[in-house]
Design a protein around this motif. Structure first.
Motif, short mmCIF file in Angstrom:
data_model
loop_
_atom_site.label_atom_id
_atom_site.label_comp_id
_atom_site.label_asym_id
_atom_site.label_seq_id
_atom_site.Cartn_x
_atom_site.Cartn_y
_atom_site.Cartn_z
N TRP A 4 91.71 28.27 22.95
CA TRP A 4 91.16 29.63 23.04
C TRP A 4 90.30 29.78 24.30
N SER A 55 95.91 37.57 27.67
CA SER A 55 95.78 38.09 26.31
C SER A 55 96.89 37.60 25.41
N LYS A 102 95.98 34.39 23.52
CA LYS A 102 95.06 34.56 22.39
C LYS A 102 95.74 35.30 21.24
N VAL A 103 96.58 36.27 21.57
CA VAL A 103 97.32 36.97 20.52
C VAL A 103 98.24 36.00 19.78
N LEU A 153 96.23 33.98 17.32
CA LEU A 153 95.82 34.76 16.15
C LEU A 153 97.00 35.01 15.22
N LEU A 204 97.79 31.78 13.37
CA LEU A 204 96.85 31.52 12.28
C LEU A 204 97.17 32.35 11.05
N GLY A 205 97.68 33.56 11.27
CA GLY A 205 98.04 34.40 10.14
C GLY A 205 99.35 33.99 9.48
#
Length: 257
Positions: free
Chosen positions: A199, A205, A208-209, A212, A215-216
Motif C-alpha cells: 500500500w 490508484s 490500491k483499488v 481493496l 480484500l473484499g
C-alpha cells in the motif's frame, strides 16, 4: 526501511568513489530495519510449522535459503507434509511463485548498467526477489547512482537471507519452548507487513483499488472455491480494478489511474 538521507546527514559518495564493496556494506546495514525484523519474526513462526510438519533441520534450512519466498516455502512444506507427489508439489510452488516473474522484470532494468552488468549477476540477484526485497528495492534504488544499485541490493538481500536462515535454524531447535499461539502470531506478521508495504509503495490508484477489491473478494472466494481462492481473487480482483480505473479515467474522475 532505509530512506534517503536528510539534509542534515552527509551525502552519499558517488559509486566510483565508494566502490562496489562500500555500497554492498551500505546495503547490508540497511537490512537491519523494521521490514527485516518483521521477516525474521515471520520465519520464526515458520520454523514451528516446519517442525510440526516433520521436516528435518537440514530441510528447513535449505528451503529458507534456497526457496526464500515465504508463501512458496509454506506451500512446499504443506505438500511435503501431506505426501503430495513431486509433480503436483512443483506445480503448486510454481503457481505460488508466478507473481515473482513480473516483479523480477520490473527490477532488472533498475539494476542493470548497459554494457557493464553481467548476465549472471542479474540471475543471481533475481534469486532474492520476494516481497520484502522487492518493495525495498523499488523504493530505495532509484535514488542511488546506477552503478551502485546492484551491489547495494545484493548486500541487502544476502544479509537478509543469511540472517533469516540462521534465525530459522535456531528457532527450529528452540521451538518446543515457544507457545503455539506465539508462533502463529509471528507467522501472521508477514501478510500484514506485505499489505502495508504494498500500500505504501503503490503509486497508482489502480494498485490500491486492486488491493481493496482483493480484500473484499478474498473471504468470498475462500467460502465459494476454497481450493482456488487466491487464484480467483487475484484474477477477478485485478480485472475489476483495472476495468474500474480505466472507466474512471475515461470519465475524467482520476489522472493517475
Amino acid at each position: 526501511m532505509t530512506l534517503p538521507a536528510s539534509p542534515s546527514e552527509p551525502a552519499m559518495p558517488s559509486a566510483p568513489e565508494a566502490g562496489a564493496r562500500l555500497w554492498a556494506l551500505r546495503g547490508a546495514r540497511a537490512a537491519v530495519s523494521i521490514p527485516g525484523l518483521i521477516l525474521v519474526a515471520a520465519f520464526i513462526g515458520y520454523a514451528g510449522l516446519a517442525r510440526e510438519s516433520g521436516l528435518t533441520l537440514a530441510e528447513t534450512l535449505m528451503m529458507s535459503a534456497l526457496v526464500w519466498a515465504l508463501p512458496s516455502i509454506v506451500v512446499l512444506t504443506g505438500a511435503m507434509a501431506g505426501g503430495v507427489g513431486l509433480v503436483p508439489a512443483a506445480i503448486a510452488v510454481a503457481l505460488a511463485s508466478v507473481r515473482l516473474m513480473p516483479m523480477t522484470m520490473a527490477l532488472v532494468p533498475i539494476l542493470r548498467v548497459e554494457g557493464r552488468t553481467k548476465r549472471w549477476h542479474l540471475l543471481f540477484a533475481a534469486h532474492f526477489v520476494a516481497i520484502t526485497a522487492w518493495v525495498f528495492a523499488m523504493r530505495t534504488l532509484p535514488d542511488l547512482p546506477r552503478p551502485a544499485r546492484l551491489p547495494f541490493f545484493l548486500g541487502f538481500a544476502c544479509t537478509l537471507t543469511g540472517s533469516v536462515t540462521i534465525i530459522t535454524g535456531l528457532s527450529y531447535l528452540l521451538v518446543d519452548d515457544m507457545p503455539p499461539m506465539v508462533a502463529g502470531a509471528l507467522f501472521l506478521l508477514t501478510p500484514v507487513y506485505f499489505l502495508c508495504s504494498l500500500w505504501t509503495a503503490a503509486r497508482l490508484s489502480v494498485d490500491k483499488v486492486a488491493m481493496l477489491v482483493g480484500l473484499g473478494l478474498g473471504p468470498v472466494f475462500a467460502l465459494v472455491a476454497p481450493g482456488a481462492d487466491l487464484l480467483l481473487t487475484g484474477l477477478v480482483g485485478g480485472c475489476l480494478a483495472y476495468g474500474g480505473t480505466r472507466l474512471a479515467r475515461h470519465l475524467g474522475w482520476g489522472r493517475d489511474t
